[in-house]
Design a protein around this motif. Structure first.
Motif, short mmCIF file in Angstrom:
data_model
loop_
_atom_site.label_atom_id
_atom_site.label_comp_id
_atom_site.label_asym_id
_atom_site.label_seq_id
_atom_site.Cartn_x
_atom_site.Cartn_y
_atom_site.Cartn_z
N VAL A 121 15.08 -8.93 5.18
CA VAL A 121 15.67 -9.42 3.93
C VAL A 121 16.82 -8.54 3.45
CG1 VAL A 121 15.21 -9.86 1.48
CG2 VAL A 121 13.56 -10.57 3.21
N THR A 122 16.70 -7.21 3.64
CA THR A 122 17.69 -6.30 3.05
C THR A 122 18.52 -5.53 4.07
OG1 THR A 122 16.27 -4.32 2.97
CG2 THR A 122 16.05 -5.92 1.17
N SER A 123 18.16 -5.56 5.35
CA SER A 123 18.81 -4.74 6.39
C SER A 123 18.62 -3.25 6.16
CB SER A 123 20.32 -5.06 6.49
OG SER A 123 20.54 -6.41 6.73
N ASP A 124 17.70 -2.87 5.30
CA ASP A 124 17.48 -1.47 4.96
C ASP A 124 16.27 -0.95 5.75
OD1 ASP A 124 16.96 1.00 3.84
OD2 ASP A 124 17.18 0.35 1.78
N ASN A 125 16.53 -0.01 6.67
CA ASN A 125 15.41 0.54 7.44
C ASN A 125 15.12 1.98 7.05
OD1 ASN A 125 17.54 1.90 8.56
ND2 ASN A 125 17.15 1.27 10.67
N SER A 126 15.55 2.37 5.85
CA SER A 126 15.34 3.76 5.42
C SER A 126 14.00 3.97 4.74
CB SER A 126 16.47 4.19 4.47
OG SER A 126 16.44 3.44 3.28
N ILE A 127 13.32 2.90 4.37
CA ILE A 127 11.97 3.04 3.84
C ILE A 127 11.02 2.23 4.70
CG2 ILE A 127 12.87 3.31 1.48
CD1 ILE A 127 11.49 0.59 0.90
N LYS A 128 9.78 2.67 4.70
CA LYS A 128 8.76 2.00 5.48
C LYS A 128 7.62 1.60 4.55
CE LYS A 128 11.12 3.58 9.05
NZ LYS A 128 12.08 2.71 9.73
N LEU A 129 7.06 0.44 4.80
CA LEU A 129 5.87 0.00 4.07
C LEU A 129 4.78 -0.35 5.07
CD1 LEU A 129 7.15 -2.23 1.12
CD2 LEU A 129 6.14 0.04 1.00
N ALA B 179 0.84 -1.19 0.00
CA ALA B 179 0.00 0.00 0.00
C ALA B 179 0.87 1.24 0.00
CB ALA B 179 -0.92 0.00 1.22
N PHE B 180 0.33 2.35 -0.55
CA PHE B 180 1.06 3.61 -0.56
C PHE B 180 0.07 4.77 -0.65
CE2 PHE B 180 0.34 2.79 -5.04
CZ PHE B 180 0.16 4.04 -5.60
N THR C 245 7.37 -3.25 6.40
CA THR C 245 8.67 -2.82 6.92
C THR C 245 9.44 -3.98 7.52
OG1 THR C 245 7.81 -0.61 7.36
CG2 THR C 245 9.82 -1.23 8.51
N SER C 246 8.76 -4.83 8.28
CA SER C 246 9.41 -5.95 8.93
C SER C 246 10.09 -6.85 7.90
CB SER C 246 8.40 -6.76 9.74
OG SER C 246 8.97 -7.94 10.25
N ILE D 124 11.04 6.44 -5.61
CA ILE D 124 11.84 5.68 -6.59
C ILE D 124 12.62 4.59 -5.88
CG2 ILE D 124 13.79 5.82 -8.19
CD1 ILE D 124 12.80 8.64 -8.95
N LYS D 125 13.22 4.94 -4.75
CA LYS D 125 14.00 3.96 -4.00
C LYS D 125 13.11 2.81 -3.54
CE LYS D 125 16.85 3.41 0.10
NZ LYS D 125 17.42 4.04 1.29
N THR D 126 11.89 3.13 -3.11
CA THR D 126 10.96 2.08 -2.70
C THR D 126 10.68 1.14 -3.87
OG1 THR D 126 9.91 3.54 -1.06
CG2 THR D 126 8.65 1.63 -1.80
N GLY D 127 10.50 1.70 -5.06
CA GLY D 127 10.28 0.87 -6.23
C GLY D 127 11.45 -0.03 -6.53
#
Length: 410
Positions: free
Chosen positions: A373-381, A339-340, A367-368, A398-401
């Motif tokens: 999977v990626t260790s990336d906590n800079s984006i949230k879903l 969702a977005f 986000t979890s 764009i980064k989320t995509g």
């Protein structure tokens, strides 16, 4: 120091070989690993990375045999995880005159982990250089390989790349150098890439672009073998493994949205740009004048479905809810969902969409999942963009995509 620990003129391996079965990122490293740290004995003595926190005392005691720690000038920290920066507190306790060389994001993390607010820092930016007295270090930021703050260090005169986790392998080798190994190390090298680097495929490509004009004779990573034979081969392997496999080119994404002022539509377009960076065939549809029957076929043929809405009076707008109710009746068991939306106050619509998706039989990206999977906590879903703008909002979308594309391929 033993001669076999010498990389080049006055550059030494000072790490730790861990030949246990090592717990690591919810895995067990059956072959163990090494924590590779390096000492540059120049006019301004410099250390590049340390070792795992559990070996801090041993690391510092070993260093005392080779250098007066009060003379240590710089400690370069390429990456803040405890298997790289773990011995830093113990080292600084004995090397009070040393300056930490790292980037701004890493400084923030080190301060949070170790309360280093009173320590000396030299904050570098991408492309900066540092004269350490007879040798020059050049720094390149390589975010998300595999965490946000990661950078790499290049010793200009010696043509040595210190790339932190990049080009590593998990094996407790006493040979240390790949040309001394009696075994073929390629499989360990590829397995490490698959486990640690593959979720960050696009960022690997960015890194390859940054180092392509460097003269590299030795790659000295943070784990496993130091590569001083066939260096170009291993760079090419990373490049090739980061190509999108041809069997994945048929992956399809569908982005559905309703927008009041156009901002949610812009987010959907930005997400599609990021997905297409990963060669995901992406369709973007405005729900405003579409019926469910018109979009049903697209939903069925898609591997990833994203649904977005602006928020008005705490709710979704237009026919978003009507379409959602029909979508979640379908068999979505082989599909990923997310969702977005944009918002100005509290953005309830985005969370309501996410609740609907969680009540389907599809797999919801959240986000979890991304962190694990990626260790990336800079984006949230779900992706919630407040007061979208063409700078930060666009970059985040764009980064989320891009990340969603990598997750879909993985």
């Amino acid at each position: 120091m033993k001669n076999n620990l010498l990389l080049k003129d006055n550059i030494y391996w000072i790490g730790k070989i861990d030949d246990r079965k090592v717990p690591f990122h919810r895995l067990i490293l059956e072959k163990g690993t090494t924590y590779n740290s390096y000492l540059l004995k120049t006019e301004k003595p410099t250390i590049i990375d340390t070792v795992d926190i559990m070996y801090s005392r041993e690391f510092v005691e070993n260093l005392k045999e080779h250098i007066n720690l009060e003379d240590l000038k710089y400690i370069v920290i390429n990456h803040v995880e405890p298997d790289h920066a773990g011995a830093l507190p113990a080292l600084l306790n004995k090397a009070p005159n040393a300056t930490i060389v790292t980037n701004a994001k890493a400084q923030e993390l080190l301060n949070g982990m170790f309360k280093f607010y009173d320590k000396n820092y030299l904050i570098i930016k991408d492309g900066d250089s540092l004269d350490i007295g007879g040798k020059t270090l050049k720094f390149l930021e390589t975010p998300y390989l595999h965490t946000e703050e990661t950078m790499i260090t290049y010793a200009l005169e010696d043509k040595i790349l210190f790339p932190c986790d990049i080009f590593s392998s998990h094996i407790a080798t006493y040979d240390l150098f790949n040309d001394l190994s009696k075994d073929d190390i390629d499989e360990d090298f590829k397995v490490y890439y698959k486990l640690i680097m593959s979720p960050h495929r696009n960022y690997v490509k960015d890194m390859i672009g940054k180092i392509k004009n460097l003269e590299i004779e030795i790659i000295a990573p943070s784990h496993g073998f130091i590569l001083r034979k066939n260096v170009e081969k291993y760079i090419k392997l990373y490049d090739n493994m980061s190509d999108i496999p041809t069997e994945n080119l048929s992956k399809k994404a569908l982005i559905l949205y309703n927008s009041m002022t156009g901002n949610t539509g812009k987010i959907g377009g930005n997400i599609s740009e990021g997905l297409r960076d990963s060669n995901i065939d992406t369709t973007v549809l405005n729900l405003k004048s579409l019926s469910f029957e018109e979009i049903k076929e697209k939903v069925i043929e898609s591997d990833l479905i994203l649904i977005g809405s602006s928020t008005k009076y705490g709710d979704m707008i237009g026919n978003t809810e009507e379409i959602l109710k029909e979508i979640i009746k379908l068999d979505l068991s082989d599909k990923y969902l997310a969702a977005f939306g944009s918002y100005g106050w509290s953005g309830e619509a985005i969370e309501i969409i996410n609740d609907y998706l969680k009540n389907s039989n599809g797999k919801v990206f959240d986000t979890s999942y991304i962190i694990k999977v990626t260790s990336d906590n800079s984006i949230k879903l779900p992706l919630r963009v407040r007061f979208y703008n063409d700078n930060e909002g666009k970059k985040l979308s764009i980064k989320t995509g891009r990340i969603l594309g990598e997750l879909l391929l993985k």
